[in-house]
Design an enzyme around this catalytic site. Sequence first.
Site, PDB file in Angstrom:
ATOM      1  N   LYS A   1     -21.255  -9.518  -3.109  1.00  0.00           N
ATOM      2  CA  LYS A   1     -20.391  -8.807  -4.051  1.00  0.00           C
ATOM      3  C   LYS A   1     -19.357  -9.815  -4.568  1.00  0.00           C
ATOM      4  O   LYS A   1     -18.134  -9.618  -4.453  1.00  0.00           O
ATOM      5  CB  LYS A   1     -19.741  -7.611  -3.324  1.00  0.00           C
ATOM      6  CG  LYS A   1     -18.990  -6.663  -4.212  1.00  0.00           C
ATOM      7  CD  LYS A   1     -19.878  -5.755  -5.055  1.00  0.00           C
ATOM      8  CE  LYS A   1     -19.027  -4.866  -5.945  1.00  0.00           C
ATOM      9  NZ  LYS A   1     -19.785  -4.199  -7.001  1.00  0.00           N
TER      10      LYS A   1
ATOM     11  N   TYR B   1     -17.792  -8.530  10.838  1.00  0.00           N
ATOM     12  CA  TYR B   1     -18.194  -8.302  12.233  1.00  0.00           C
ATOM     13  C   TYR B   1     -17.644  -9.374  13.174  1.00  0.00           C
ATOM     14  O   TYR B   1     -17.948  -9.363  14.364  1.00  0.00           O
ATOM     15  CB  TYR B   1     -19.727  -8.287  12.347  1.00  0.00           C
ATOM     16  CG  TYR B   1     -20.373  -7.026  11.834  1.00  0.00           C
ATOM     17  CD1 TYR B   1     -19.838  -6.333  10.753  1.00  0.00           C
ATOM     18  CD2 TYR B   1     -21.528  -6.527  12.422  1.00  0.00           C
ATOM     19  CE1 TYR B   1     -20.439  -5.178  10.270  1.00  0.00           C
ATOM     20  CE2 TYR B   1     -22.132  -5.373  11.940  1.00  0.00           C
ATOM     21  CZ  TYR B   1     -21.580  -4.709  10.870  1.00  0.00           C
ATOM     22  OH  TYR B   1     -22.182  -3.571  10.393  1.00  0.00           O
TER      23      TYR B   1
ATOM     24  N   ASP C   1     -26.702  -5.441   7.644  1.00  0.00           N
ATOM     25  CA  ASP C   1     -26.833  -4.331   8.586  1.00  0.00           C
ATOM     26  C   ASP C   1     -27.253  -3.061   7.829  1.00  0.00           C
ATOM     27  O   ASP C   1     -28.218  -2.372   8.195  1.00  0.00           O
ATOM     28  CB  ASP C   1     -25.481  -4.124   9.289  1.00  0.00           C
ATOM     29  CG  ASP C   1     -25.583  -3.209  10.494  1.00  0.00           C
ATOM     30  OD1 ASP C   1     -26.688  -2.753  10.815  1.00  0.00           O
ATOM     31  OD2 ASP C   1     -24.540  -2.952  11.124  1.00  0.00           O
TER      32      ASP C   1
ATOM     33  N   ASP D   1     -24.632  -3.799  -4.818  1.00  0.00           N
ATOM     34  CA  ASP D   1     -24.783  -2.412  -5.291  1.00  0.00           C
ATOM     35  C   ASP D   1     -26.057  -2.227  -6.112  1.00  0.00           C
ATOM     36  O   ASP D   1     -26.859  -1.327  -5.864  1.00  0.00           O
ATOM     37  CB  ASP D   1     -23.537  -1.934  -6.051  1.00  0.00           C
ATOM     38  CG  ASP D   1     -22.869  -3.022  -6.871  1.00  0.00           C
ATOM     39  OD1 ASP D   1     -23.440  -4.130  -6.965  1.00  0.00           O
ATOM     40  OD2 ASP D   1     -21.790  -2.779  -7.435  1.00  0.00           O
TER      41      ASP D   1
END
Length: 363
Positions: free
Chosen positions: A194, A128, A251, A227
């Site tokens: 991740k 972002y 988000d 995940d």
Amino acid sequence: MKQTIHTVTLIPGDGIGPEVVEAARRVIDASGAKIEWEIMNAGASALEKEGSLLPDRLLASIKKNRVALKGPTTTPIGTGFRSVNVALRQTLDLYTCLRPCRSFKGIPTTRYDNVDVVIVRENTEDLYIGIEYAHDTPEAEKILAFVAGTGKKAPPHSGVGIKVISEAGTRRIVKFAFEYARANGRKKVSAVHKANIMKFTDGLFMEVAKKTAQEYPDIMFESRLIDETCAGLVQRPNTFDVLVLPNLYGDIVSDLCAGLVGGLGVAPGANLSDDLAVFEPTHGSAPKYTGQNKVNPIATILSGVLMLRYLKEKAAADKVEAAVAVVIAEGKSTTYDLKLDRNDPSTVGTKETADAIIQKMGK
Ligand code: NAD
């Protein structure tokens, strides 16, 4: 003892913003806290009235008052702004996005009644940050040429975005999560990433989180992959406590957790720097519902509760929160999103939900 009067910047915003903000203002005014509101435009309405999406006087008002209550804003296409919200958060360095999601009894649209998780989302970095170039532009071509020069391959004519995660940015958000956990009697912080794939961005986030956790031996810590965290949240949300995440995952997981407790209509939030606070619901400006007195004001009202707590107006905050809980539990004065059947005849509008909450506070 003389009662403190707080001056707060009030930003109605766009779309459904003015309706939900007005509902929240009325509820807060009825709570016993004394607030003087300084009304300011932001977003599409500010562009129309003042020629700027983020007028200087809005920024000056927030810096002066240090506290704002904000409705969602719309970013018109072609204004050179990616998002007014992202710009506001970056301009004021509101690096924490705090989004508590907890179950209220009586919401038929959710599968759980015991969720109580707090999302701490990094608000200024990651994908972002705004370093993104359209395909076939000189900037994208230059980056692709650089990448090719390192011996790595990217498909030609690609759009390119750059993910940026810094050590300092990670440390301050992880510290915030631990300090929040300590101050609010929370037991565990999960750092979510991740890092197995993005070794140098998410990997840095993970390493810094692990290191920072050592300063907080009184709080449990775990490092988890995004995940499997999503699967865990959907299956066993009550095993989670405080989650700290980079911007993009934060988000998405905020909306996932909002879904676990009844949807965007009941999901409050706060954007915080070390000395400024902008409270706003998780949801956007839902333009299709503008002016229809239809949407749920509770997310904005609960953002007001977070604001009252920040202002140390505990009694007022407790009063509003208790009244919201009763109105939700009774189910007689709630909006369409809290009904199993969207044509439920007991559905009321934005204003009527606020009226019911104000009435309960009086009892
Ligand atoms: P949105 O959150 O505005 O709406 C998505 C859907 O969620 C709505 O159609 C509606 O069904 C539901 N919803 C949202 N708020 C609700 C409420 N209070 N009560 C009941 N149902 C509610 O998301 P979007 O459609 O992706 O975005 C619309 C605009 O809002 C875009 O311009 C976007 O950039 C902006 N936005 C602003 C903010 C912000 O100001 N903080 C945040 C997100 C999106």
